[in-house]
Design a protein around this motif. Structure first.
Motif, PDB file in Angstrom:
ATOM      1  N   GLY A  50      37.954  39.887  51.775  1.00  0.00           N
ATOM      2  CA  GLY A  50      36.905  38.904  51.885  1.00  0.00           C
ATOM      3  C   GLY A  50      35.777  39.421  50.963  1.00  0.00           C
ATOM      4  O   GLY A  50      35.044  38.339  49.881  1.00  0.00           O
ATOM      5  N   ARG A  51      35.420  40.717  50.699  1.00  0.00           N
ATOM      6  CA  ARG A  51      34.491  40.974  49.654  1.00  0.00           C
ATOM      7  C   ARG A  51      34.861  40.711  48.323  1.00  0.00           C
ATOM      8  O   ARG A  51      34.199  40.272  47.720  1.00  0.00           O
ATOM      9  N   ASN A  52      36.276  40.936  48.075  1.00  0.00           N
ATOM     10  CA  ASN A  52      36.528  40.616  46.869  1.00  0.00           C
ATOM     11  C   ASN A  52      36.600  38.870  46.524  1.00  0.00           C
ATOM     12  O   ASN A  52      36.259  38.592  45.498  1.00  0.00           O
ATOM     13  N   PHE A  53      36.778  38.270  47.527  1.00  0.00           N
ATOM     14  CA  PHE A  53      36.619  36.822  47.431  1.00  0.00           C
ATOM     15  C   PHE A  53      35.222  36.541  47.250  1.00  0.00           C
ATOM     16  O   PHE A  53      34.957  36.002  46.228  1.00  0.00           O
ATOM     17  N   ILE A  54      34.223  37.184  47.585  1.00  0.00           N
ATOM     18  CA  ILE A  54      32.938  36.865  47.290  1.00  0.00           C
ATOM     19  C   ILE A  54      32.585  37.404  45.950  1.00  0.00           C
ATOM     20  O   ILE A  54      31.681  36.701  45.264  1.00  0.00           O
ATOM     21  N   ALA A  55      33.302  38.639  45.523  1.00  0.00           N
ATOM     22  CA  ALA A  55      32.855  39.166  44.107  1.00  0.00           C
ATOM     23  C   ALA A  55      33.293  38.123  43.207  1.00  0.00           C
ATOM     24  O   ALA A  55      32.688  37.762  42.067  1.00  0.00           O
ATOM     25  N   ASP A  93      33.219  35.779  38.176  1.00  0.00           N
ATOM     26  CA  ASP A  93      34.479  36.323  38.181  1.00  0.00           C
ATOM     27  C   ASP A  93      34.886  37.279  37.223  1.00  0.00           C
ATOM     28  O   ASP A  93      35.653  38.072  37.304  1.00  0.00           O
ATOM     29  N   ILE A  94      34.047  37.233  36.006  1.00  0.00           N
ATOM     30  CA  ILE A  94      34.257  38.312  34.956  1.00  0.00           C
ATOM     31  C   ILE A  94      33.858  39.546  35.380  1.00  0.00           C
ATOM     32  O   ILE A  94      34.594  40.659  35.332  1.00  0.00           O
ATOM     33  N   ALA A  95      32.615  39.755  36.198  1.00  0.00           N
ATOM     34  CA  ALA A  95      32.109  41.046  36.524  1.00  0.00           C
ATOM     35  C   ALA A  95      33.279  41.362  37.756  1.00  0.00           C
ATOM     36  O   ALA A  95      33.525  42.660  37.597  1.00  0.00           O
ATOM     37  N   ALA A  96      33.806  40.688  38.169  1.00  0.00           N
ATOM     38  CA  ALA A  96      34.807  40.942  39.448  1.00  0.00           C
ATOM     39  C   ALA A  96      35.975  41.737  38.605  1.00  0.00           C
ATOM     40  O   ALA A  96      36.703  42.653  39.119  1.00  0.00           O
ATOM     41  N   ALA A  97      36.608  41.013  37.595  1.00  0.00           N
ATOM     42  CA  ALA A  97      37.587  41.454  36.893  1.00  0.00           C
ATOM     43  C   ALA A  97      37.318  42.951  36.261  1.00  0.00           C
ATOM     44  O   ALA A  97      38.228  43.868  36.389  1.00  0.00           O
ATOM     45  N   LEU A  98      36.016  43.027  36.098  1.00  0.00           N
ATOM     46  CA  LEU A  98      35.530  44.212  35.126  1.00  0.00           C
ATOM     47  C   LEU A  98      35.534  45.494  36.569  1.00  0.00           C
ATOM     48  O   LEU A  98      35.812  46.614  35.980  1.00  0.00           O
ATOM     49  N   MET A  99      35.366  44.980  37.526  1.00  0.00           N
ATOM     50  CA  MET A  99      35.429  45.956  38.699  1.00  0.00           C
ATOM     51  C   MET A  99      36.885  46.425  39.177  1.00  0.00           C
ATOM     52  O   MET A  99      36.942  47.117  40.070  1.00  0.00           O
ATOM     53  N   GLY A 100      37.862  45.668  38.675  1.00  0.00           N
ATOM     54  CA  GLY A 100      39.092  46.128  39.016  1.00  0.00           C
ATOM     55  C   GLY A 100      39.840  45.180  39.950  1.00  0.00           C
ATOM     56  O   GLY A 100      40.739  45.542  40.549  1.00  0.00           O
ATOM     57  N   ILE A 101      39.023  43.930  40.130  1.00  0.00           N
ATOM     58  CA  ILE A 101      39.563  43.117  41.388  1.00  0.00           C
ATOM     59  C   ILE A 101      40.786  42.201  40.385  1.00  0.00           C
ATOM     60  O   ILE A 101      40.425  41.766  39.497  1.00  0.00           O
ATOM     61  N   ASP A 102      42.072  42.069  40.871  1.00  0.00           N
ATOM     62  CA  ASP A 102      43.063  41.359  40.253  1.00  0.00           C
ATOM     63  C   ASP A 102      42.740  39.754  40.827  1.00  0.00           C
ATOM     64  O   ASP A 102      42.992  39.399  41.877  1.00  0.00           O
ATOM     65  N   ILE A 103      42.018  39.049  39.766  1.00  0.00           N
ATOM     66  CA  ILE A 103      41.282  37.993  40.013  1.00  0.00           C
ATOM     67  C   ILE A 103      42.272  36.738  40.576  1.00  0.00           C
ATOM     68  O   ILE A 103      42.372  36.056  41.486  1.00  0.00           O
ATOM     69  N   PHE A 104      43.398  36.793  39.779  1.00  0.00           N
ATOM     70  CA  PHE A 104      44.370  35.998  39.943  1.00  0.00           C
ATOM     71  C   PHE A 104      45.068  36.000  41.401  1.00  0.00           C
ATOM     72  O   PHE A 104      45.324  34.904  42.115  1.00  0.00           O
ATOM     73  N   LYS A 105      45.266  37.130  41.781  1.00  0.00           N
ATOM     74  CA  LYS A 105      46.096  37.585  43.167  1.00  0.00           C
ATOM     75  C   LYS A 105      45.075  37.087  44.163  1.00  0.00           C
ATOM     76  O   LYS A 105      45.360  36.527  45.150  1.00  0.00           O
TER      77      LYS A 105
END
Lengths: 294, 350
Positions: free
Chosen positions: B199-204, B209-221
């Protein structure tokens, strides 16, 4: 071959209508960055209002058109001032939902004042067919196609040659920069909604003369979105080309594939095209490519 | 949000994240559940049928809320996904699969269908993604109407009542107990998904989304996961819907329903499970009120009485969405927080 030519022709005629719808949607998007999901319902209101002017008030065609334009101006101004302006700068979902809300209200209004089964206009364009080179043309379709092309030419000139058109393009580029050069952005927004509203309502009157005055006219608004995306959301010429492509493909598929699919291909072909466009070329044929990768 | 009752201090993370913090919360939960589960004893058939519709819509809307409210991906196809679940469940139970297995299977099948329409989210976002889900809506409904060997075409498909351990669940009240249990379970899952890493990844991803990717979240997944979870919710709601109504056809899942679900999220407040439930209740109750008052309105305005029922519903719903967007963009959930904190702080102003 004659049959194929006939199918191609009716596809192009339908494509012209899609192009006209797409043009209205693109106009709004170009200067306000809002995708107008209520376009089909504006068309719907236009169709039924024209019916009321023409049949219930027994006005002449030209006076009815002028009345339609006046109403379009009013609706455009009201929508811009009271719904869209308070929502400037909000996320995309908010803008989409706002226009969807507008579309629901319009649909309700149409159903409230003109309930019941479909109606028909008295013929104001003669409908005896025209034969050119072995192909049979419906005069109505042909005239509407020509009006579509004319509308595109007028808008092309408007955006490239007039100062208001240039101001609208500048606004589309960047609201703040436009404002700093002395363009009244609020006025431009209002003008855009007026233009698009008038286009939709006059389009509705034309469409009503071919398809009959039925609530299903509003489906054209959603089916124009594949044309908008295929053409690239920024491009006016793209809207025409893409409209023609989508219309032609739809008619060809429903002519040749309906037998295998059990009918109704025309309801789904534009959306299949839409999926392909989005997967293969999301910025369309003529759109600006915004590069933002994640 | 973080206002706490005086004297309650959270000394570890578990306590800080807990949904039920005080004895009063547990008491309220207990009383609320008892009231809900005994509802068939004191409510009439009409109110029970309204409650059933509310519960089924709530499941779909919570799913949509995870996708749209928490992950920020707009979906205009939730009704069609619900239809997939309905047909899947009808097909499975028809072929002898017990209801309790068919229900989650319908969810998984719908999840996979949703996943396939979520695939374009690799390249698309915002409006473009909304358009693929719009296309999904039309294509899925078209398949439902034209794939006659499985779906029965326009005539629809009769669905048996749910059979659990040999007992056939019939009647508005018994169905309500079943639907309510599933709804509560789904709310519980949703609340826990949102509080977890997922859920925290969803919110990020929603927030940037760009910041989330930078933090290492696999956006597509995580986008796909969000589509999957959301469609599972739609599928389970669809399955319940099919068994509740007893007959399904492709026209029960139109675009306008997808729009209703989005509208419910907006009214309830984006990014809040409780808000989604509030939104469903408000919109459904509004709909029932409109249905109740229209016959009288029709008598008052005979000139427009023909179409007044359907049209007034649309107008009220459209205006509700527009007014909420302009005047209360954070929805009912925000108002609810304000009311709660008012009572927490009472008698002090802040």
């Amino acid at each position: 071959m004659i049959i194929f030519g006939q199918v191609l022709m009716s596809g192009l005629m339908l494509g012209g209508i899609y192009g006209l719808m797409a043009l209205g949607i693109i106009l709004i998007y170009k200067s306000t960055k809002v995708f107008n999901f209520a376009h089909g319902e504006l068309v719907l209101i236009g169709t039924f209002l024209f019916y009321s002017f023409l049949v219930e008030l027994k006005l002449n065609v030209w006076i009815s058109t002028i009345g339609l334009l006046l109403v379009a101006v009013m609706i455009g101004l009201i929508l811009e001032r009271f719904v869209l302006r308070p929502l400037i700068g909000q996320p995309i979902l908010i803008a989409i939902m706002a226009t969807i809300g507008i579309s629901l209200v319009f649909k309700g209004v149409q159903n409230l004042f003109w309930p019941g089964p479909g109606r028909f206009y008295p013929k104001f364009i003669s409908d005896d067919p025209l034969t050119i080179g072995g192909l049979i043309f419906s005069r109505q379709h042909l005239i509407i196609f020509l009006i579509c092309i004319l509308a595109f030419l007028l808008f092309a000139i408007f955006f490239n040659r007039t100062s208001i058109g240039l101001a609208m393009r500048a606004t589309a580029e960047d609201h703040r920069t436009a404002q700093s050069t002395g363009i009244d952005v609020n006025k431009i927004f209002a003008l855009t909604w007026i233009l698009s509203g008038s286009l939709a309502m006059v389009g509705g009157a034309l469409l009503g003369s071919i398809a009959g005055v039925t609530p299903s006219v509003s489906e054209m608004g959603l089916k124009a979105f594949p044309a908008v995306l295929l053409g690239g959301v920024e491009s006016i010429a793209g809207a025409l080309v893409a409209g023609l492509i989508v219309g032609t493909l739809e008619v060809i598929c429903s002519a040749y594939l309906d037998a295998y699919a059990g009918g109704g291909m025309k309801d789904v072909v534009p959306y299949i095209i839409l999926i392909f466009v989005l997967v293969i070329k999301p910025y369309g044929l003529f759109g600006l490519r915004e590069i933002e990768r994640v | 949000m973080s206002l706490k009752i005086c004297g309650i201090f959270n000394v570890d993370y578990r306590k800080d994240m807990a949904i039920f913090r005080t004895k009063f919360h547990w008491f309220a939960l207990f009383v609320g559940l008892i009231l809900l589960f005994t509802a068939p004893l004191y409510l009439g058939l009409y109110l029970l049928s309204v409650l059933n519709m509310i519960c089924i819509s709530a499941i779909t809307v919570i799913g949509l809320s995870i996708l749209t409210g928490y992950t920020g991906q707009i979906s205009l196809g939730q009704a069609a996904f619900m239809g997939v679940g309905a047909y899947a469940s009808a097909f499975l139970t028809d072929n002898g699969v017990p209801f309790l297995i068919a229900l989650p299977c319908a969810g998984i099948i719908t999840g996979l269908v949703g996943l396939s329409f979520g695939l374009p989210s690799l390249r698309l976002k915002g409006f473009y993604l909304a358009m693929t889900t719009l296309a999904a809506q039309f294509i899925i409904v078209w398949i439902m109407i034209h794939w006659e060997s499985v779906t029965g075409g326009i005539h629809g498909l009769p669905v048996s009542k749910p059979r659990i351990f040999g007992l056939v669940v019939t009647g508005e009240g018994n169905l309500f107990i079943l639907i309510l249990s599933v709804t509560i379970a789904m709310i519980y899952f949703a609340q826990n998904i949102i509080r977890s890493k997922i859920g925290r990844n969803f919110i990020a991803i929603r927030d940037n989304d760009i910041a989330a990717a930078l933090m290492g979240i696999d956006i597509f997944k995580y986008k796909l996961l969000s589509f999957f979870i959301s469609s599972i919710y739609a599928g389970i709601a669809g399955s319940l819907w099919a068994h509740y109504l007893g007959n399904i056809n492709g026209e029960q899942f139109p675009l306008i329903d997808s729009i209703w679900y989005l509208g419910m999220i907006i009214v309830g407040g984006l990014g809040s499970i409780v808000g989604s439930v509030f939104g469903v209740i408000l919109i459904r109750v509004l709909g029932e009120v409109v249905m109740m008052i229209t016959p009288n309105l029709g008598k008052l305005f005979p000139a427009v009485s023909d179409g007044i029922g359907a049209s007034l519903g649309l107008i009220v719903f459209g205006l509700t969405i527009i007014l909420f967007l302009i005047f209360e963009p954070r929805g009912l959930a925000y108002r609810w927080e304000i009311i709660k904190s008012y009572f927490r702080l009472w008698p002090f102003p802040y």
